[in-house]
Structures are given as structure tokens and as C-alpha cells.
Design an enzyme around this catalytic site. Structure first.
Site, mmCIF file in Angstrom:
data_model
loop_
_atom_site.group_PDB
_atom_site.id
_atom_site.type_symbol
_atom_site.label_atom_id
_atom_site.label_comp_id
_atom_site.label_asym_id
_atom_site.label_seq_id
_atom_site.Cartn_x
_atom_site.Cartn_y
_atom_site.Cartn_z
ATOM 1 N N ALA A 242 -33.242 -48.558 14.719
ATOM 2 C CA ALA A 242 -33.357 -47.112 14.450
ATOM 3 C C ALA A 242 -32.369 -46.601 13.403
ATOM 4 O O ALA A 242 -32.308 -45.390 13.175
ATOM 5 C CB ALA A 242 -33.260 -46.269 15.715
ATOM 6 N N ALA A 243 -31.620 -47.502 12.750
ATOM 7 C CA ALA A 243 -30.720 -47.027 11.690
ATOM 8 C C ALA A 243 -31.537 -46.381 10.560
ATOM 9 O O ALA A 243 -31.194 -45.308 10.054
ATOM 10 C CB ALA A 243 -29.877 -48.178 11.154
ATOM 11 N N GLY A 244 -32.641 -47.037 10.181
ATOM 12 C CA GLY A 244 -33.494 -46.464 9.123
ATOM 13 C C GLY A 244 -34.150 -45.170 9.568
ATOM 14 O O GLY A 244 -34.270 -44.223 8.786
ATOM 15 N N ASP A 245 -34.564 -45.120 10.831
ATOM 16 C CA ASP A 245 -35.188 -43.891 11.347
ATOM 17 C C ASP A 245 -34.178 -42.750 11.372
ATOM 18 O O ASP A 245 -34.506 -41.595 11.065
ATOM 19 C CB ASP A 245 -35.721 -44.121 12.765
#
Ligand code: RIB
Length: 307
Positions: A242-245
Site C-alpha cells: 500500500a505504499a503506492g496507494d
């Protein structure tokens, strides 16, 4: 990009319950690796981005989501609501989406998604766009639906931000409706032919603005003809899920707040770094106070590891 006086963000996309096992490394094809205990976390690219946007506090956040009438759906609904996301929910009979995630000791992951209910979102499920300033989309729902939603938003004067994940070829009709495209290196290579020269690849994308996220190397944007660079924030990486999210949700929140792209990238990078310091998808997404604390150079409250 819209600078609406009272911005509102609509996220349309997926929600998955994540079944997570940590292991020394992600198994190679055909290999079995013994891991640790099973954990479950609310996730899904769309829901993660909605939570990140709501926690960043730039604008009221609504999400179009399809959930099954099962325990997973209830958990996903609760997580979104607790983060302050207003739901436009399509009830379906299919099982809610689930994802199977292996997290290596390095913090990197490998993910397989069983989309379930997410596949039921159709082009005509998008709610009315009155008052919506930004539409944030990803690719864990049908490409036909995503394309129709983007075209409708573009026609209504709503700024369309597409996170082209997971990587796949995109129809011209979708790219024509996108104001800002966010991709990682693999997705950039898929859309631009190759990503060996990042600036050249960004310039080949037929959209007004595009950002490539590069993990620990930060991110690079093309805004018209201009190139912007944002270094990553150094943190102790626990889990990159979820870093990109988090980057996408925090970015759109900042843009909705009226920030210029460079400032929005700075806040999104800080939020995304903090998301890597905690296990889980939505469980790891920071609020704005934590992001501002990191930007001020102070340790983020309750989130050890930022340095
Ligand atoms: O981007 C991370 C997400 O991808 C996980 O939460 C998982 O559900 C998959 O959708």
C-alpha cells in the site's frame, strides 16, 4: 487540474481483504517457502487510496465500491468508514475481493488478487459527479468500467487521476480522459515501451502530467514539459504493501487542497514512506499530522522508524 473552491474526491475501485504471510523471501515459481503466522488486513488498491485520501484530509472522500454480503465485506466497510470515507456501495452476491500476499524480510511483496465482487462494478455504477473535483481510479476493476468512468468525469470537468496498477495495456480512450497518470517503473515500461530513460518514457505518455514512483529512489514527474524530482524519505521498511496507494491518495488530497504538483509529491512521498514502517495496507496509512511531523523533521507520533 481543477482548483475547485470546495473540493471533493471520488475514488472508484476495488476493496480486498488481504491474507498476509511473512517469509524470508518471496517464493520463486515452483518453490515452497515456510513463513510465519497468517494475518488479515483491509486492503485493495481502491480502498487503500480512499483511506489515504481521507486521512490526508484535503477534501471529503467518497468511494464507489462493491462488497459481498460476507464477513470480509463487513470488515472492509468498517475500515473505510472508520477512516472517514463516505461509501456509495453496490451490494453484490459474489464474495468480496481478497488478496494473498507474501511479504519478504526485505519488506517487498508479491500479491495475487481474487477480485470477486470488484468485477461487478459497471460503467453506469458511477454516482453523479456534482461537486466532485477529482476522480481517482486504479485498474483492479474492469477496464471498460474504468474507461467509461474516466470519460464521464472528463466530460463533466472533473480532474481524472489514474494509478495504472496492476500493469496492463490501456485503450487510447482511457488515456485521452486522464489528467494525471501515476505509475511505477514496471507500469511505465508497459505503457511507454521501456523505462530505461525515465524522462524520455514519461514524455512518451499521451497525458498532460505523469509521475513514476521509484520506491527508495523517490519519484519523478513530467508536468507539461517540465520535469520534477522528489527524493524518498529514509525510513525503516517493515512492509511496502500500500505504499503506492498511500502515495496516490495523499497526492490527490494535496492537489484537491490546492497544492502545486511539487508540494503534493512531497507530502505523498512522506505519507508513502510512513506507510512502509507499519505492517498491513490500510493499517499502515498515516494521517496528515504524522506526515507533517515527518516533513518537519520530527519523529512521527506513534510511528517509530522514521529517520
Ligand atoms: O496495492 C496493495 C494492494 O494490492 C493490497 O492491499 C491488495 O489488496 C492488492 O489490491
Amino acid at each position: 487540474m481543477s482548483t475547485n473552491a470546495s473540493p471533493r474526491v471520488l475514488v472508484a475501485g476495488s476493496a480486498n481483504l488481504d491474507f498476509v504471510v511473512r517469509a524470508p523471501r518471496v517464493p520463486a515459481p515452483g518453490e515452497t517457502v515456510l513463513g510465519g503466522g497468517l494475518q488479515t488486513f483491509p486492503g485493495g488498491k481502491g480502498a487503500n487510496q480512499a483511506v489515504a485520501c481521507a486521512r490526508a484530509g484535503g477534501a471529503p472522500t467518497t468511494m464507489l465500491v462493491a462488497l459481498g454480503a460476507d464477513a470480509q465485506g463487513e470488515r472492509l466497510r468498517r475500515s473505510l468508514r472508520e477512516a472517514g470515507v463516505e461509501l456509495v456501495e453496490k451490494p453484490v452476491e459474489d464474495a468480496s475481493g481478497v488478496a494473498f500476499i507474501c511479504i519478504a524480510d526485505s519488506g517487498e511483496n508479491a500479491i495475487v488478487v481474487a477480485p470477486g465482487a470488484n468485477e461487478r462494478l459497471r460503467p453506469d455504477d458511477l454516482p453523479p459527479l456534482d461537486g466532485v473535483s477529482h476522480l481517482l481510479l486504479q485498474l483492479e476493476t474492469s477496464l471498460d468500467s474504468v474507461t467509461a468512468w474516466a470519460a464521464r468525469a472528463r466530460a463533466a470537468g472533473v480532474a481524472v487521476v489514474l494509478n495504472a496498477a496492476p500493469a496492463q495495456a490501456l485503450p487510447p480512450a482511457l488515456l485521452e480522459a486522464v489528467d494525471l497518470l501515476v505509475v511505477n517503473e514496471g507500469e511505465l515500461a508497459m505503457l511507454a515501451g521501456d523505462a530505461g530513460d525515465l524522462e524520455a518514457a514519461l514524455r512518451r505518455l499521451p497525458v498532460p502530467r505523469a509521475i513514476v514512483t521509484l520506491g527508495g529512489e523517490g519519484c519523478v514527474a513530467r508536468d507539461g514539459d517540465a520535469i520534477l524530482r522528489q527524493p524518498a524519505f529514509a525510513v525503516e521498511v517493515v512492509d511496502t504493501t500500500a505504499a503506492g496507494d498511500t502515495f496516490c491518495g495523499a497526492l490527490v488530497a494535496a492537489l484537491a487542497r490546492g497544492d502545486a504538483l511539487a508540494q503534493a509529491m512531497r507530502e505523498a512521498s512522506a505519507a508513502s514512506a510512513l506507510a512502509c514502517t507499519v505492517a498491513g495496507a490500510q493499517a499502515s496509512i498515516p494521517d496528515r499530522a504524522s506526515v507533517l511531523a515527518l516533513l518537519d523533521g520530527a519523529p512521527a507520533p506513534g510511528r517509530g522508524g522514521a529517520r
